[in-house]
Design an enzyme around this catalytic site. Structure first.
Site, PDB file in Angstrom:
ATOM      1  N   ARG A   1       0.809  -1.218   0.000  1.00 23.40           N
ATOM      2  CA  ARG A   1       0.000   0.000   0.000  1.00 23.40           C
ATOM      3  C   ARG A   1       0.843   1.269   0.000  1.00 23.40           C
ATOM      4  O   ARG A   1       0.294   2.366   0.104  1.00 23.40           O
ATOM      5  CB  ARG A   1      -0.929   0.003   1.218  1.00 23.40           C
ATOM      6  CG  ARG A   1      -1.953  -1.127   1.191  1.00 23.40           C
ATOM      7  CD  ARG A   1      -2.907  -1.027   2.347  1.00 23.40           C
ATOM      8  NE  ARG A   1      -3.888  -2.104   2.309  1.00 23.40           N
ATOM      9  CZ  ARG A   1      -4.888  -2.233   3.170  1.00 23.40           C
ATOM     10  NH1 ARG A   1      -5.009  -1.345   4.141  1.00 23.40           N
ATOM     11  NH2 ARG A   1      -5.734  -3.235   3.077  1.00 23.40           N
TER      12      ARG A   1
ATOM     13  N   ARG B   1     -25.782   1.792   6.017  1.00 22.13           N
ATOM     14  CA  ARG B   1     -24.672   1.804   6.969  1.00 22.13           C
ATOM     15  C   ARG B   1     -23.847   3.077   6.817  1.00 22.13           C
ATOM     16  O   ARG B   1     -23.797   3.675   5.740  1.00 22.13           O
ATOM     17  CB  ARG B   1     -23.762   0.588   6.754  1.00 22.13           C
ATOM     18  CG  ARG B   1     -24.442  -0.753   6.953  1.00 22.13           C
ATOM     19  CD  ARG B   1     -23.450  -1.882   6.734  1.00 22.13           C
ATOM     20  NE  ARG B   1     -22.704  -1.713   5.485  1.00 22.13           N
ATOM     21  CZ  ARG B   1     -21.701  -2.481   5.104  1.00 22.13           C
ATOM     22  NH1 ARG B   1     -21.301  -3.470   5.874  1.00 22.13           N
ATOM     23  NH2 ARG B   1     -21.088  -2.266   3.955  1.00 22.13           N
TER      24      ARG B   1
ATOM     25  N   ARG C   1     -12.804   7.400   1.863  1.00 18.92           N
ATOM     26  CA  ARG C   1     -12.059   6.145   1.641  1.00 18.92           C
ATOM     27  C   ARG C   1     -11.377   6.162   0.278  1.00 18.92           C
ATOM     28  O   ARG C   1     -10.252   5.654   0.134  1.00 18.92           O
ATOM     29  CB  ARG C   1     -13.013   4.958   1.744  1.00 18.92           C
ATOM     30  CG  ARG C   1     -13.527   4.704   3.151  1.00 18.92           C
ATOM     31  CD  ARG C   1     -14.584   3.633   3.172  1.00 18.92           C
ATOM     32  NE  ARG C   1     -14.041   2.328   2.817  1.00 18.92           N
ATOM     33  CZ  ARG C   1     -14.784   1.287   2.451  1.00 18.92           C
ATOM     34  NH1 ARG C   1     -16.104   1.411   2.377  1.00 18.92           N
ATOM     35  NH2 ARG C   1     -14.222   0.130   2.161  1.00 18.92           N
TER      36      ARG C   1
END
Length: 245
Positions: free
Chosen positions: A91, A163, A174
């Site tokens: 990442r 949610r 995100r």
């Protein structure tokens, strides 16, 4: 075909990465190595590495690279890990460079990095359209699987909820984290001529067809320049074919 290949699959949340990873695992017999799953398993099993990692997690800190790589290295020693599909890792540029070093010491290297490229607005649409019936866990999607009556569960008629993770602000946050973390990684593999972008906003089977083309040509025993040329040409033909429709 290359029996001990390593590949990397990259995709933002809601890109369809999980679906394509399962198809790759089933057809090409890759060991699916997700750093997140691996970390949770080590912690659950209370291994030495897992206990050390848990100390950082409990303190709200990132698990250090040396622990993550220690877990990956240990997993790679398993006999079922001849072919490995890395998912969600590396990442960062530092992790990508360290992974290359580790693979080299083990006589391996990445043969393909598959990036499922989906526009952010499509990812937001996919994410925000998801609603659930909390008591049963039944999932709906306003575009792909809408309920019979808007806002109500098909079985009970009870209200559906969204949610927090599926709200637009959360999804955009995100996505920003994903791009911030992965832009340098993708550029690194692109410079090494290992990166293959697959248009991920097509139908699932069309995306899978493109992924198959990349892998079929990545896993055969031919010279590297020939392999790269054949993969690039195959992806080009798929794009050209789609434009004609």
């Amino acid at each position: 075909m290359i029996s001990d290949a390593c590949i990397l699959i990259v995709g933002a949340p809601a890109s369809g990465k999980g679906t394509q990873a399962e198809k790759i695992k089933a057809k090409y017999k890759f060991f699916h190595l997700s750093s997140g799953d691996l970390l949770r398993e080590e912690v659950k099993s209370k291994t030495e590495l897992g206990l050390k990692a848990k100390e950082f997690m409990n303190a709200g800190k990132l698990v250090p690279n040396e622990l993550i790589f220690g877990m990956i290295s240990k997993t790679m020693e398993k006999p079922e890990c001849k072919r490995i599909m890395f998912d969600g890792f590396p990442r960062s540029l530092e992790q990508a460079q360290k992974l290359d070093e580790m693979l080299t010491t083990k006589g391996k290297k990445l043969t393909a990095v598959i990036y499922l490229d989906v526009p952010d607005e499509e990812l937001v649409k996919r994410g925000t359209g998801r609603w659930i019936h909390q008591p049963s866990g039944r999932t709906y999607h306003l575009v792909f699987k809408p309920p019979k009556d808007a806002g109500k569960d098909d079985v009970t008629g009870e209200p559906l909820i969204q949610r927090e993770d599926d709200k637009e602000a959360t999804i955009r946050s995100r996505l920003k984290v994903f791009h911030d973390n992965n832009s340098a990684v993708l550029a690194y593999y692109d410079a090494k001529k290992a990166l293959y972008k697959v248009k991920g906003d097509s139908k699932i089977e069309e995306v899978w067809s493109a992924v198959e083309k990349v892998l079929d040509l990545s896993l055969i025993h031919i010279s590297e320049p020939t392999r790269l040329g054949m993969i690039s040409y195959a992806v080009f033909c798929l794009k050209k074919k789609k434009k004609k429709k």
